[in-house]
Design a protein around this motif. Sequence first.
Motif, PDB file in Angstrom:
ATOM      1  N   GLU A 271       0.810  -1.216   0.000  1.00 14.31           N
ATOM      2  CA  GLU A 271       0.000   0.000   0.000  1.00 14.31           C
ATOM      3  C   GLU A 271       0.847   1.271   0.000  1.00 14.31           C
ATOM      4  O   GLU A 271       0.323   2.373  -0.191  1.00 14.31           O
ATOM      5  CB  GLU A 271      -0.930   0.013   1.211  1.00 14.31           C
ATOM      6  N   ASN A 272       2.152   1.141   0.212  1.00  8.75           N
ATOM      7  CA  ASN A 272       3.032   2.312   0.274  1.00  8.75           C
ATOM      8  C   ASN A 272       3.619   2.707  -1.070  1.00  8.75           C
ATOM      9  O   ASN A 272       4.385   3.670  -1.155  1.00  8.75           O
ATOM     10  CB  ASN A 272       4.190   2.057   1.246  1.00  8.75           C
ATOM     11  N   LYS A 293      -0.773  12.993   6.034  1.00  5.69           N
ATOM     12  CA  LYS A 293      -1.236  12.926   4.648  1.00  5.69           C
ATOM     13  C   LYS A 293      -0.177  13.478   3.717  1.00  5.69           C
ATOM     14  O   LYS A 293       0.495  14.464   4.017  1.00  5.69           O
ATOM     15  CB  LYS A 293      -2.531  13.729   4.495  1.00  5.69           C
ATOM     16  N   THR A 317      -2.443   8.215   3.176  1.00  5.51           N
ATOM     17  CA  THR A 317      -2.864   8.657   4.509  1.00  5.51           C
ATOM     18  C   THR A 317      -2.411   7.687   5.594  1.00  5.51           C
ATOM     19  O   THR A 317      -2.740   7.870   6.763  1.00  5.51           O
ATOM     20  CB  THR A 317      -4.391   8.810   4.576  1.00  5.51           C
ATOM     21  N   SER A 318      -1.647   6.668   5.211  1.00  6.16           N
ATOM     22  CA  SER A 318      -1.153   5.677   6.160  1.00  6.16           C
ATOM     23  C   SER A 318       0.368   5.645   6.107  1.00  6.16           C
ATOM     24  O   SER A 318       0.967   5.635   5.027  1.00  6.16           O
ATOM     25  CB  SER A 318      -1.713   4.291   5.840  1.00  6.16           C
TER      26      SER A 318
END
Length: 357
Positions: A271-272, A293, A317-318
């Motif tokens: 996810e990065n 963010k 956002t993570s």
Amino acid sequence: MKASYISLPYFRLLLLTLLVCCASCKSSFQKSPAIEFTRVPQANPGGPDLLDLIEGRVENAAPDQQIVLYAHAGAWWIQPTTDQPFTKIQPDGTWKNSTHLGTEYAALLVAPNYHPGAKLDTLPPLGKGVSGVMVSKGTIGMPASEKLIHFSGYDWIVRAASSSRGGETNAYSAKNVWTDSKGYLHLRMTMEDGHWTCAEVNLNHSLGYGSYRFVLEDNSHLPPSAVVGLFTTDETRSSIVENELDVELSQWSKPNSKNSQYLVQPYYITENVARFSTPDGLVTHSFRWQPGKVSFASVRGRMIHPDSKPFAQHVFTSGVPAAAAQTAHIDLYDFHHSQSHLQGPVEVVIEKFEYLP
């Protein structure tokens, strides 16, 4: 007079005893292994992106033994990387490798089947595959002089030390960085003494949250193994803490893959990473960094207007790092020394860097 004689069984027993004694005497004269440092880097808290050479020699090592290196920065960290934990001993007993900087340095002589720890609170004792341990404090001296270059209204530090970005140690040369008559920044990869040398600059101070913009000339000529990095990171941290935001332009030695990605470290979390393709011609890559963010966007041309339509964009956002001492970097290096793809010097031109709070 009767002749004296020794019976055959007794003679055999005597001969065996003599052989055992000789073997014992010989083993008692065997010298223990000895490790010596011939070059030790400076004492420096270090960081995940600061490297230097460390060298030494070993006496009385077994033919298949190797060296394991550690640098101390809060703990003992294996060097130069966790996936390259062993340093080969040359036929003349010398060894040489890169190491991240620390306050102390350690060299262990180990068996070929030894499994070293990546991070240690204390160094291992002799035994269980370790036959020698040598520790040295870092040398004391003035830091190496830094070359500064002025670009887009900012002062940038030019890298001269090696770096392990991309998981492989690359040499860097200050000769590979300059600005032209227009004020544009040039980074090159060139061959020096049979090895490719890379180029990098980083701001001499932190900017924190805000918008970072990089205007690049056409990069369609880049070979698949070349990597252009536009990122923020804090390389003064003594431990390996992921604190990066990246725009990376590379095919990672895969000619048919997309040539760009947005990234929030660590890269191994799916996810990065957001892969995309950068078209030919002049482009502007940017990211807006806010607490929790970061918004990436890439457009054609030099300017970003409210009505500009990005050819790529992504919002994370993570895992977004908090602003601390991160500085902006611009980097050009060769991914995993894929020299078969580098037929000559590689150059990129950055027309402008801009920061908006």
